[in-house]
Design a protein around this motif. Structure first.
Motif, PDB file in Angstrom:
ATOM      1  N   ARG A  16     -18.189   4.651   9.214  1.00 16.81           N
ATOM      2  CA  ARG A  16     -17.643   4.221   7.928  1.00 16.81           C
ATOM      3  C   ARG A  16     -16.145   4.505   7.907  1.00 16.81           C
ATOM      4  O   ARG A  16     -15.708   5.591   8.273  1.00 16.81           O
ATOM      5  CB  ARG A  16     -18.356   4.939   6.774  1.00 16.81           C
ATOM      6  CG  ARG A  16     -19.830   4.552   6.689  1.00 16.81           C
ATOM      7  CD  ARG A  16     -20.601   5.503   5.787  1.00 16.81           C
ATOM      8  NE  ARG A  16     -20.251   5.339   4.377  1.00 16.81           N
ATOM      9  CZ  ARG A  16     -20.781   4.401   3.595  1.00 16.81           C
ATOM     10  NH1 ARG A  16     -21.639   3.534   4.088  1.00 16.81           N
ATOM     11  NH2 ARG A  16     -20.447   4.321   2.328  1.00 16.81           N
ATOM     12  N   THR A  17     -15.355   3.501   7.467  1.00 21.02           N
ATOM     13  CA  THR A  17     -13.906   3.656   7.397  1.00 21.02           C
ATOM     14  C   THR A  17     -13.452   3.561   5.944  1.00 21.02           C
ATOM     15  O   THR A  17     -14.030   2.798   5.156  1.00 21.02           O
ATOM     16  CB  THR A  17     -13.199   2.565   8.215  1.00 21.02           C
ATOM     17  OG1 THR A  17     -13.596   1.291   7.707  1.00 21.02           O
ATOM     18  CG2 THR A  17     -13.563   2.663   9.688  1.00 21.02           C
ATOM     19  N   ARG A  18     -12.444   4.334   5.616  1.00 22.02           N
ATOM     20  CA  ARG A  18     -11.930   4.333   4.252  1.00 22.02           C
ATOM     21  C   ARG A  18     -10.814   3.295   4.132  1.00 22.02           C
ATOM     22  O   ARG A  18      -9.938   3.210   4.980  1.00 22.02           O
ATOM     23  CB  ARG A  18     -11.398   5.720   3.878  1.00 22.02           C
ATOM     24  CG  ARG A  18     -10.925   5.819   2.433  1.00 22.02           C
ATOM     25  CD  ARG A  18     -10.685   7.254   2.037  1.00 22.02           C
ATOM     26  NE  ARG A  18     -11.909   8.017   2.092  1.00 22.02           N
ATOM     27  CZ  ARG A  18     -12.804   8.056   1.110  1.00 22.02           C
ATOM     28  NH1 ARG A  18     -12.628   7.339   0.022  1.00 22.02           N
ATOM     29  NH2 ARG A  18     -13.884   8.792   1.226  1.00 22.02           N
ATOM     30  N   ALA A  19     -10.861   2.503   3.054  1.00 24.69           N
ATOM     31  CA  ALA A  19      -9.862   1.466   2.848  1.00 24.69           C
ATOM     32  C   ALA A  19      -8.499   2.088   2.575  1.00 24.69           C
ATOM     33  O   ALA A  19      -8.406   3.119   1.900  1.00 24.69           O
ATOM     34  CB  ALA A  19     -10.270   0.580   1.676  1.00 24.69           C
ATOM     35  N   PRO A  20      -7.425   1.492   3.080  1.00 27.21           N
ATOM     36  CA  PRO A  20      -6.076   1.988   2.781  1.00 27.21           C
ATOM     37  C   PRO A  20      -5.820   2.007   1.278  1.00 27.21           C
ATOM     38  O   PRO A  20      -6.304   1.145   0.530  1.00 27.21           O
ATOM     39  CB  PRO A  20      -5.170   0.978   3.488  1.00 27.21           C
ATOM     40  CG  PRO A  20      -6.024   0.351   4.537  1.00 27.21           C
ATOM     41  CD  PRO A  20      -7.408   0.331   3.972  1.00 27.21           C
ATOM     42  N   ALA A  21      -5.017   2.972   0.837  1.00 26.14           N
ATOM     43  CA  ALA A  21      -4.783   3.166  -0.596  1.00 26.14           C
ATOM     44  C   ALA A  21      -4.119   1.951  -1.237  1.00 26.14           C
ATOM     45  O   ALA A  21      -4.399   1.623  -2.398  1.00 26.14           O
ATOM     46  CB  ALA A  21      -3.929   4.409  -0.817  1.00 26.14           C
ATOM     47  N   PHE A  22      -3.254   1.249  -0.498  1.00 24.69           N
ATOM     48  CA  PHE A  22      -2.512   0.155  -1.109  1.00 24.69           C
ATOM     49  C   PHE A  22      -3.422  -0.984  -1.566  1.00 24.69           C
ATOM     50  O   PHE A  22      -3.047  -1.784  -2.428  1.00 24.69           O
ATOM     51  CB  PHE A  22      -1.433  -0.378  -0.161  1.00 24.69           C
ATOM     52  CG  PHE A  22      -1.959  -1.191   0.999  1.00 24.69           C
ATOM     53  CD1 PHE A  22      -2.236  -2.543   0.861  1.00 24.69           C
ATOM     54  CD2 PHE A  22      -2.173  -0.597   2.233  1.00 24.69           C
ATOM     55  CE1 PHE A  22      -2.717  -3.287   1.925  1.00 24.69           C
ATOM     56  CE2 PHE A  22      -2.656  -1.334   3.304  1.00 24.69           C
ATOM     57  CZ  PHE A  22      -2.931  -2.683   3.147  1.00 24.69           C
TER      58      PHE A  22
END
Length: 477
Positions: A16-22
């Protein structure tokens, strides 16, 4: 709007990867690479590339989002920025010349303004653009560039202006035939809204569902409403924005006007920013609160360390008093604007200032020293926000640079005395053309273009026969 995307997605490896904040930004990205991901994340299909013309109307192009992120060159002719509100063009003269080739100007997207368009059925985004010549030079006569020019002048002096606009507007019944007067809409009570409802919560509640849409549309675009109130007029509301950078706040007013119109249409009424839309009712203003910060220290230059007013504070007001009458055509840009500026009304017709005195043109609200500011109460809501902010800040900076003294503050009612401002559009244009310092600050090409447009608009207005003329002249003269 499309459904919100989840922050966490499975990767190709099963982790699982976390989406970039932007990606969660409601407004703005830093690069085209981020823009591409931001658009894909939201499933955006189309993008509006828009820029304000001299009237503050959105001009531009719409395209598929895939084309926008593929380094496509965007261009517009110069014509829309030399056009009157009725779609005509001024005659050459007095420094204005229509370009013979009418060549293309480049649209340069400001990615910090990228945002969703929440009222569109298909997933759509918009981005505000600047205009440059083919060689990259900024186009001097376009409104956003005029404001940037003034902000840059502050920057050269180590200063940063801070502003907070307040925008009044009316909700009115749909009016397909312009020969008929505008009338207030029917609220949830089933009755037309009456005047005299200033600060009435019940008055605001008449439009609960519409106002909910205004908030929802604004939130989806990252636009921050500070407060919303019911004003004195029948169906007249006011939205106040949080203080900040002049270009960012002008962008917000530009987008707010589109947002309010769209929200109103959804509920089968119009939102209008005419300065005086209904006879016998108050006009609509766009008051501008202004303070100036020293970029090195972060200090408000209007206040000394002991909390007293500084010379810069008085010189800023002095510049406003001297030059705002000459810049009135940028605060009151149409014939209708001068119907708002009448004696003994809530709109000022003077160039005086006072402490917490709403009858003066320039009011200094009660505040702590670090929040000391000058409110320009002259602009009407029909003004282009970029040009109104540019003119107001330019007048103040000329005062600071030239150490223009301010007159003493007025302690009594100021709006029943003599009228200090031009009484009509042509007189205002004459004063505008005669102020060399103001033209140099705003850009001479802009000043000549704007004056030519306003003269042409007046001539168009003079072609129309009004009901007053038919009422009193038809059978009596």
């Amino acid at each position: 709007m499309p459904p919100a995307k989840k922050e966490v997605r499975p990767s190709s490896r099963g982790t699982r990867t976390r989406a970039p904040a932007f990606l969660k930004n409601l407004r703005g990205v830093k690069s085209f690479k981020e823009a591409s991901a931001w658009l894909e994340w939201r499933g955006i299909e189309d993008i509006e590339c828009i820029t304000p013309d001299q009237a503050g109307v959105a001009r531009g192009k719409m395209m598929p989002s895939s084309k926008f992120t593929s380094n496509t060159s965007l261009a517009l002719p110069s014509a829309p920025f030399m056009m009157t509100i009725s779609g005509q063009y001024p005659e050459d003269g007095n420094g204005f010349e229509y370009p013979e080739d009418d060549g293309d100007l480049k649209l340069v997207p400001d990615l910090s303004t990228l945002t969703a368009v929440p009222w569109e059925e298909d997933p759509t985004a918009s981005v505000i653009c600047d205009l440059v010549h083919q060689d990259g030079r900024a186009v001097e006569f376009t409104p956003r560039n005029v404001l940037k020019r003034v902000v840059a002048a502050y920057d050269r002096h180590g200063l940063r202006p801070v502003v907070a606009p307040e925008i009044e507007f009316y909700l009115v019944r749909k009016n397909p035939d312009p020969d008929y007067p505008l009338t207030p809409p029917v609220g949830r009570s089933g009755r037309p809204i009456a005047g005299g409802s200033g600060y009435s919560i019940a008055g605001v509640n008449e439009y609960d569902e519409l106002i909910d849409d205004i908030y929802h549309f604004s939130e989806a675009q990252g636009l921050e409403i500070d407060t919303l109130i019911h004003e004195e007029g029948a169906g007249q509301l006011e939205i106040n924005l949080r203080h900040g950078d002049p270009i960012e706040l002008a962008d917000q007013v530009f987008l707010f006007k589109r947002t309010l119109r769209e929200a109103a249409l959804k509920h089968d009424v119009y939102a209008t920013f005419m300065a005086k839309p209904i006879q016998g009712q108050p006009g609509s203003a766009m008051h501008i609160h202004q303070s100036i910060v020293d970029k090195k220290t972060g200090r408000n230059i209007f206040s000394a360390e002991d909390g007293t007013e500084t010379e810069a504070f008085f010189h800023f007001i002095g510049g406003m008093q001297k030059h705002v009458p000459n810049a009135l055509v940028m605060f009151a840009p149409y014939v209708n604007s001068y119907r708002r500026l009448t004696q003994a009304a809530s709109a000022p017709v003077n160039n005086k200032w006072g402490y917490d005195n709403r009858t003066t043109a320039f009011r200094v609200p009660r505040s702590d020293p670090n929040a000391r500011r000058v409110e320009n109460r002259i602009p009407s809501s029909d003004a282009n926000p970029y040009l109104a902010l540019a003119a107001s800040l330019a007048c103040g900076l000329i005062g600071i640079n030239n150490k223009v003294p301010a007159e003493p503050p007025v302690l009594t009612t100021a709006n029943e005395d003599e009228i200090d401002l031009p009484r009509g559009l042509l007189e205002a244009v004459d004063l505008f053309e005669g102020d060399e310092e103001l033209a140099a600050m705003l850009g001479r090409t802009f000043a000549a273009t704007y004056a030519a447009i306003k003269r042409a608009e007046f001539e168009t207005f003079m072609e129309v026969i009004s009901p007053w003329e038919r009422e009193y002249l038809l059978l009596n003269v």
